[in-house]
Design a protein around this motif. Structure first.
Motif, PDB file in Angstrom:
ATOM      1  N   TYR B  15       0.881  -1.171   0.000  1.00 41.86           N
ATOM      2  CA  TYR B  15       0.000   0.000   0.000  1.00 41.86           C
ATOM      3  C   TYR B  15       0.911   1.211   0.000  1.00 41.86           C
ATOM      4  O   TYR B  15       1.863   1.264   0.792  1.00 41.86           O
ATOM      5  CB  TYR B  15      -0.851   0.042   1.264  1.00 41.86           C
ATOM      6  N   THR B  17       1.790   4.741   1.149  1.00 44.68           N
ATOM      7  CA  THR B  17       1.371   5.628   2.236  1.00 44.68           C
ATOM      8  C   THR B  17       2.385   6.765   2.335  1.00 44.68           C
ATOM      9  O   THR B  17       3.447   6.707   1.709  1.00 44.68           O
ATOM     10  CB  THR B  17       1.357   4.908   3.600  1.00 44.68           C
ATOM     11  N   VAL B  22       3.920   0.379   2.437  1.00 35.76           N
ATOM     12  CA  VAL B  22       3.686  -0.601   3.492  1.00 35.76           C
ATOM     13  C   VAL B  22       3.553  -1.968   2.815  1.00 35.76           C
ATOM     14  O   VAL B  22       2.754  -2.135   1.899  1.00 35.76           O
ATOM     15  CB  VAL B  22       2.374  -0.284   4.237  1.00 35.76           C
ATOM     16  N   GLU B  43      -3.036 -13.175  13.294  1.00 33.14           N
ATOM     17  CA  GLU B  43      -3.525 -12.089  14.131  1.00 33.14           C
ATOM     18  C   GLU B  43      -3.941 -10.893  13.297  1.00 33.14           C
ATOM     19  O   GLU B  43      -3.585 -10.774  12.120  1.00 33.14           O
ATOM     20  CB  GLU B  43      -2.423 -11.666  15.114  1.00 33.14           C
ATOM     21  N   GLY B  47      -2.440  -9.388   7.197  1.00 29.04           N
ATOM     22  CA  GLY B  47      -2.536  -9.350   5.737  1.00 29.04           C
ATOM     23  C   GLY B  47      -3.582 -10.268   5.133  1.00 29.04           C
ATOM     24  O   GLY B  47      -3.641 -10.435   3.914  1.00 29.04           O
ATOM     25  N   LYS B  48      -4.429 -10.853   5.964  1.00 28.52           N
ATOM     26  CA  LYS B  48      -5.414 -11.813   5.473  1.00 28.52           C
ATOM     27  C   LYS B  48      -6.403 -11.159   4.503  1.00 28.52           C
ATOM     28  O   LYS B  48      -6.605 -11.632   3.388  1.00 28.52           O
ATOM     29  CB  LYS B  48      -6.192 -12.433   6.654  1.00 28.52           C
ATOM     30  N   ASP B  60      -7.744  -1.900  -2.076  1.00 27.93           N
ATOM     31  CA  ASP B  60      -8.034  -0.473  -1.892  1.00 27.93           C
ATOM     32  C   ASP B  60      -7.243   0.314  -2.938  1.00 27.93           C
ATOM     33  O   ASP B  60      -6.259  -0.178  -3.479  1.00 27.93           O
ATOM     34  CB  ASP B  60      -7.606  -0.014  -0.491  1.00 27.93           C
ATOM     35  N   GLN B  99     -15.100  -9.014   4.855  1.00 21.62           N
ATOM     36  CA  GLN B  99     -15.150  -8.880   6.303  1.00 21.62           C
ATOM     37  C   GLN B  99     -16.226  -7.854   6.673  1.00 21.62           C
ATOM     38  O   GLN B  99     -16.427  -6.895   5.953  1.00 21.62           O
ATOM     39  CB  GLN B  99     -13.780  -8.418   6.817  1.00 21.62           C
ATOM     40  N   GLN B 277       5.190  -3.640  11.621  1.00 21.35           N
ATOM     41  CA  GLN B 277       4.680  -3.138  10.343  1.00 21.35           C
ATOM     42  C   GLN B 277       5.851  -3.200   9.358  1.00 21.35           C
ATOM     43  O   GLN B 277       6.932  -2.694   9.640  1.00 21.35           O
ATOM     44  CB  GLN B 277       4.218  -1.697  10.551  1.00 21.35           C
TER      45      GLN B 277
HETATM   46  N1  LIG Z   1      -5.568   0.968   2.414  1.00 22.67           N
HETATM   47  C1  LIG Z   1      -4.498   0.732   3.173  1.00 22.67           C
HETATM   48  N2  LIG Z   1      -3.487   1.618   3.229  1.00 22.67           N
HETATM   49  C2  LIG Z   1      -2.393   1.382   3.992  1.00 22.67           C
HETATM   50  N3  LIG Z   1      -2.213   0.275   4.745  1.00 22.67           N
HETATM   51  C3  LIG Z   1      -3.189  -0.649   4.724  1.00 22.67           C
HETATM   52  C4  LIG Z   1      -4.388  -0.472   3.960  1.00 22.67           C
HETATM   53  N4  LIG Z   1      -5.198  -1.559   4.160  1.00 22.67           N
HETATM   54  C5  LIG Z   1      -4.517  -2.381   5.016  1.00 22.67           C
HETATM   55  N5  LIG Z   1      -3.313  -1.840   5.353  1.00 22.67           N
HETATM   56  C6  LIG Z   1      -2.301  -2.444   6.228  1.00 22.67           C
HETATM   57  O1  LIG Z   1      -1.962  -3.708   5.701  1.00 22.67           O
HETATM   58  C7  LIG Z   1      -1.758  -4.669   6.732  1.00 22.67           C
HETATM   59  C8  LIG Z   1      -2.685  -5.878   6.514  1.00 22.67           C
HETATM   60  O2  LIG Z   1      -4.040  -5.484   6.679  1.00 22.67           O
HETATM   61  P1  LIG Z   1      -5.248  -6.495   6.486  1.00 22.67           P
HETATM   62  O3  LIG Z   1      -6.524  -5.716   6.563  1.00 22.67           O
HETATM   63  O4  LIG Z   1      -5.009  -7.310   5.286  1.00 22.67           O
HETATM   64  O5  LIG Z   1      -5.098  -7.413   7.765  1.00 22.67           O
HETATM   65  P2  LIG Z   1      -6.010  -8.622   8.309  1.00 22.67           P
HETATM   66  O6  LIG Z   1      -5.089  -9.762   8.499  1.00 22.67           O
HETATM   67  O7  LIG Z   1      -7.180  -8.819   7.447  1.00 22.67           O
HETATM   68  O8  LIG Z   1      -6.437  -8.085   9.748  1.00 22.67           O
HETATM   69  P3  LIG Z   1      -7.809  -8.303  10.593  1.00 22.67           P
HETATM   70  O9  LIG Z   1      -7.668  -9.633  11.251  1.00 22.67           O
HETATM   71  O10 LIG Z   1      -7.730  -7.182  11.596  1.00 22.67           O
HETATM   72  O11 LIG Z   1      -8.951  -8.191   9.638  1.00 22.67           O
HETATM   73  C9  LIG Z   1      -1.970  -3.902   8.038  1.00 22.67           C
HETATM   74  O12 LIG Z   1      -0.715  -3.477   8.499  1.00 22.67           O
HETATM   75  C10 LIG Z   1      -2.823  -2.732   7.627  1.00 22.67           C
HETATM   76  O13 LIG Z   1      -2.633  -1.663   8.519  1.00 22.67           O
END
Ligand SMILES: Nc1ncnc2c1ncn2[C@@H]1O[C@H](COP(=O)(O)OP(=O)(O)OP(=O)(O)O)[C@@H](O)[C@H]1O
Ligand SMILES: Nc1ncnc2c1ncn2[C@@H]1O[C@H](COP(=O)(O)OP(=O)(O)O)[C@@H](O)[C@H]1O
Ligand code: SF4
Ligand code: SF4
Ligand SMILES: [Mg+2]
Ligand SMILES: [Mg+2]
Lengths: 343, 342
Positions: B15, B17, B22, B43, B47-48, B60, B99, B277
């Motif tokens: 992503y 930023t 990131v 957790e 990144g799921k 996104d 989700q 991160q």
């Molecule tokens: N649009 C975005 N811009 C910047 N960083 C992002 C964006 N979307 C997600 N991230 C970052 O990417 C990483 C993975 O996010 P993701 O939503 O895939 O996690 P997840 O495993 O689904 O978490 P959860 O269990 O909380 O749903 C995190 O560090 C999050 O902050």
């Protein structure tokens, strides 16, 4: 006050909401419907004891907690701290109640003011209660919540803390007034598992080492054995079963407790758990009359279940409210001598 | 041998930023076969959901596939245009249950209208055919077919979740991605929803990627799985591989910290620290800060996902995967900073 008196007694506590009336209801002069969110809950909390209240969402857990705290006006029943009724408190005693009973909320992410540092967050309750020695108390509370060394956290804002650290700050904020009773509403449900266990350990150590008792409210039965001595299973505003935690998990008596425990997934691919056979979901506690509240979903339902089952002892230290578990004739005979308050 | 239904290879997703790129997913690889249920656990923030969104071309706006491939039946799809995603992938091949989708049903539209809209965008079904199909699916997920014309607010949480599943199944996709489909539900309702998900595999040959933080759901309901930690796949294999012989420190410790109501007296493990991160190119194991057995090598480069004990289906991304088991047995109560002479 006698030493063996419970710290907190909850006696037949009730909280009814009236449902907003529609225009038609008013025109037809219907009586407002009652939401029986908490309907006659009783239990005691002893020194250094942790009592759990478990049930699905909407069963009345949060309402119970708010009513206990006096944040909702109760519709009936009583709450006593060291034997003294909430209704008879003087101004000073009421203040003292709000010092000695503290709450930890579910969501550490929005229960802390993001614009205040950890130190400021902990100082507010101390100021409100006009406590001396504030700096020392703040440090000690952070230490107890295992935020060590305290200096590292004093000037931080909640946003820079992890979920687990935030929940530790909420715990420190509850501890800073040296309470006797902590009410915890789903304190670990927003946390990742790797953090959950450490918060549970922290809470259970605090109970053992400090002189506090706790009411632990949760929808999740899989973690209660790590913290609770006794569990109350709640369904639609009432307690349907009470038992020591391990006995409840290993041998639930009430059909609802059985369904609740059997529906929890087991972290083992070799386990061969059957999926739940229950249909439907918990109805709203609105306009419910006589009868067992679980009967529409209960696989064991009988004719007699149209009558409200009494909450009776089934084994030493265990009670349940289910017609399967008592001898109705014997009960009718001695009904007059059964005290109204059943502990 | 024909190509697997879905194959993800060395997928890196970033992503952009203000603090730089990131890296939400770093070199992830896994495959999902026909009628296989695949669980993705880890957790919050690992990144799921990012992977889920990438698989349907729905990242996104600031997200992009940096490198690696996503292949559907052997065809690379990661560089598809929006039109290609719509015409060739979404709904009829891969269908995503996002989700917190329970809140994503349009509150003002009847459920049946939402279904007809999907049908008319992606197929040439008539309105009547579309409605018949929707009624059929309501039955499959245990809802009364006459209720298709109701509005979302007339349904409880568990029922809404089933409507979403019915919508996802609507065009008979080969793969459903379910991102935390039951997290907002109580356990009994969760189990009811899974009762229906079990049926899908048995009756329709559908594959599923189940995304969850709850490892017990994966152990119970999936055939194979991957454990993720901060953007990296730590370990992947059959659910039995990961339960019987976990070889990545994170999958071992994660299982230890997971409560089991059928074994309430077991001591729960904890994992210190929080996931980092990741930014830009990743050149370390993302678990190194929390790992009791980290050595210098672990922060010098990213550990590749490699077969364990010669089993090509069971793979781990840990430099010490062959000795972890012994290390774990040696210090039963590990603590980071551990006594490992790192
Ligand atoms: N649009 C975005 N811009 C910047 N960083 C992002 C964006 N979307 C997600 N991230 C970052 O990417 C990483 C993975 O996010 P993701 O939503 O895939 O996690 P997840 O495993 O689904 O978490 P959860 O269990 O909380 O749903 C995190 O560090 C999050 O902050
Ligand atoms: N302020 C209120 N007005 C009317 N009904 C309410 C109010 N608060 C809660 N309820 C109802 O009381 C019941 C119990 O709610 P709650 O105590 O929040 O349950 P829980 O915390 O167990 O999820 C629910 O049916 C809920 O809709
Ligand atoms: S009283 Fe009757 S309906 Fe209620 S739980 Fe017992 S058997 Fe079931
Ligand atoms: S041993 Fe090294 S590579 Fe393996 S998990 Fe620990 S830090 Fe990562
Ligand atoms: Mg609540
Ligand atoms: Mg997610």
């Amino acid at each position: 006050m006698s030493a063996d008196r419970p710290v907190l007694e909850i006696d037949n506590l009730q909280k009814y909401f009236t449902k907003k009336q529609s225009f038609l209801d008013t025109v037809l002069r219907r009586d407002p419907e009652l939401v029986q969110a908490v309907d006659g809950i009783s239990f005691d909390l002893d020194d250094n004891e942790v009592v759990g209240v478990i049930g699905e969402s909407g069963c009345g857990k949060t309402t119970l907690l708010m009513t206990l705290l006096g944040l909702y006006e109760k519709s009936g029943g009583d709450v006593r701290l060291h034997g003294k009724s909430y209704d008879e408190f003087t101004k000073t005693e009421q203040r003292e109640f709000y010092r000695s009973v503290q709450v930890i909320f579910q969501d550490p992410f929005d229960s802390l003011d993001p614009k205040k540092t950890v130190e400021q967050i902990l100082r507010i309750p101390l100021k409100v209660h006009d406590m001396d020695d504030q700096d020392r108390r703040i440090r000690e509370a952070l230490e107890m919540a295992e935020l060590r060394p305290p200096e590292r956290y004093l000037d931080q804002y909640p946003d820079s803390l992890s979920g687990g650290e935030k929940q530790r700050v909420s715990i420190a904020r509850a501890l800073v007034l040296e309470p006797e009773v902590i009410l915890a509403d789903e304190p670990v449900s927003m946390l990742d598992v790797s953090t959950q266990a450490s918060i549970l350990k922290l809470l259970s150590n605090l109970i053992q080492e400090q002189d506090v008792s706790m009411i632990y409210i949760s929808h999740d039965l899989s973690t209660v054995s790590y913290i609770c001595d006794t569990i109350n299973v709640m369904y639609l505003g009432r307690i349907v079963e009470r038992a020591p935690t391990l006995e409840l998990l290993q041998d639930p008596k009430h059909p609802y407790s059985q369904a609740l425990i059997n529906a929890i997934p087991v972290p083992n691919p070799h386990a061969d758990r059957q999926r739940t056979q229950l249909e439907g979901s918990t109805p709203d506690p609105i306009g419910i009359g006589e009868g067992c509240r679980f009967r529409d979903r209960c696989p064991e339902r009988m004719d007699v279940c149209e009558k409200t089952p009494a909450f009776l002892e089934v084994e030493p230290g265990r009670r349940t409210a289910c017609h399967l578990h008592y001898d109705h004739e014997a009960y009718e005979e001695r009904k007059e001598v059964v005290p109204s308050k059943e502990h | 041998m024909s190509a697997p239904l879905l194959e993800v290879e060395d997928l890196t997703i970033q992503y952009s930023t203000s603090e730089g790129p990131v890296t939400a997913v770093s070199n992830a690889s896994f495959t999902v076969d026909r009628s296989e249920y695949f669980g993705l656990v880890g957790e919050s923030g690992c990144g799921k959901s990012t992977i889920a969104k990438a698989l349907v071309g729905g990242l996104d706006d600031n997200g992009y596939v940096e490198s690696g491939t996503i292949s559907l039946r052997g065809t690379e799809i990661q560089d598809f245009s929006e039109r290609e995603w719509n015409e060739e992938v979404r709904w009829d091949d891969i269908s995503l249950i996002p989700q917190s989708s329970m809140n994503s049903l349009d509150p003002l539209g009847r459920m049946s209208d939402q279904a007809v809209e999907i049908a008319q965008t992606h197929t040439d079904m008539t309105r009547e055919e579309a409605l018949d199909r929707f009624r059929e699916l309501f039955e499959i997920v245990g809802l009364q077919p006459e209720r298709i014309d109701e509005y979302p607010h007339q349904f409880s949480g568990g029922m809404s979740q089933r409507v979403i599943i019915a919508l996802a199944l609507y065009l008979d996709p080969d793969l459903i991605i379910a991102d935390e489909p039951t997290t907002a539900l109580d356990v009994i309702m969760q189990d009811q929803v899974f009762r229906h998900l079990d049926q899908l595999r048995d009756e329709f040959d559908t594959s599923m990627i189940l995304i969850t933080h709850d490892i017990s759901l994966v152990f119970e309901s999936c055939d194979s799985m991957a454990v993720m930690h901060a953007g990296q796949i730590a370990e992947t294999g059959s659910v039995f591989d990961l339960y019987d012989e976990p070889r990545h420190p994170y999958s071992i410790l994660l299982q230890e910290s997971f409560p089991d109501v059928s074994d309430p007296e077991r001591e729960l493990g904890t994992i210190d620290g929080t996931p980092p991160q990741l930014f830009g190119d990743v050149s370390e194991c993302s678990f190194a800060d929390r790992c009791p057995w980290a050595v210098e090598e672990c922060t010098a480069s990213e550990p590749p996902l490699e077969p364990i004990d010669g089993n090509p289906d069971h793979r781990g991304a840990c430099f010490r995967r062959d000795e972890v088991h012994e290390l774990y047995e040696r210090d039963r109560t590990p603590s980071p900073a551990g006594g490992d002479g790192a």
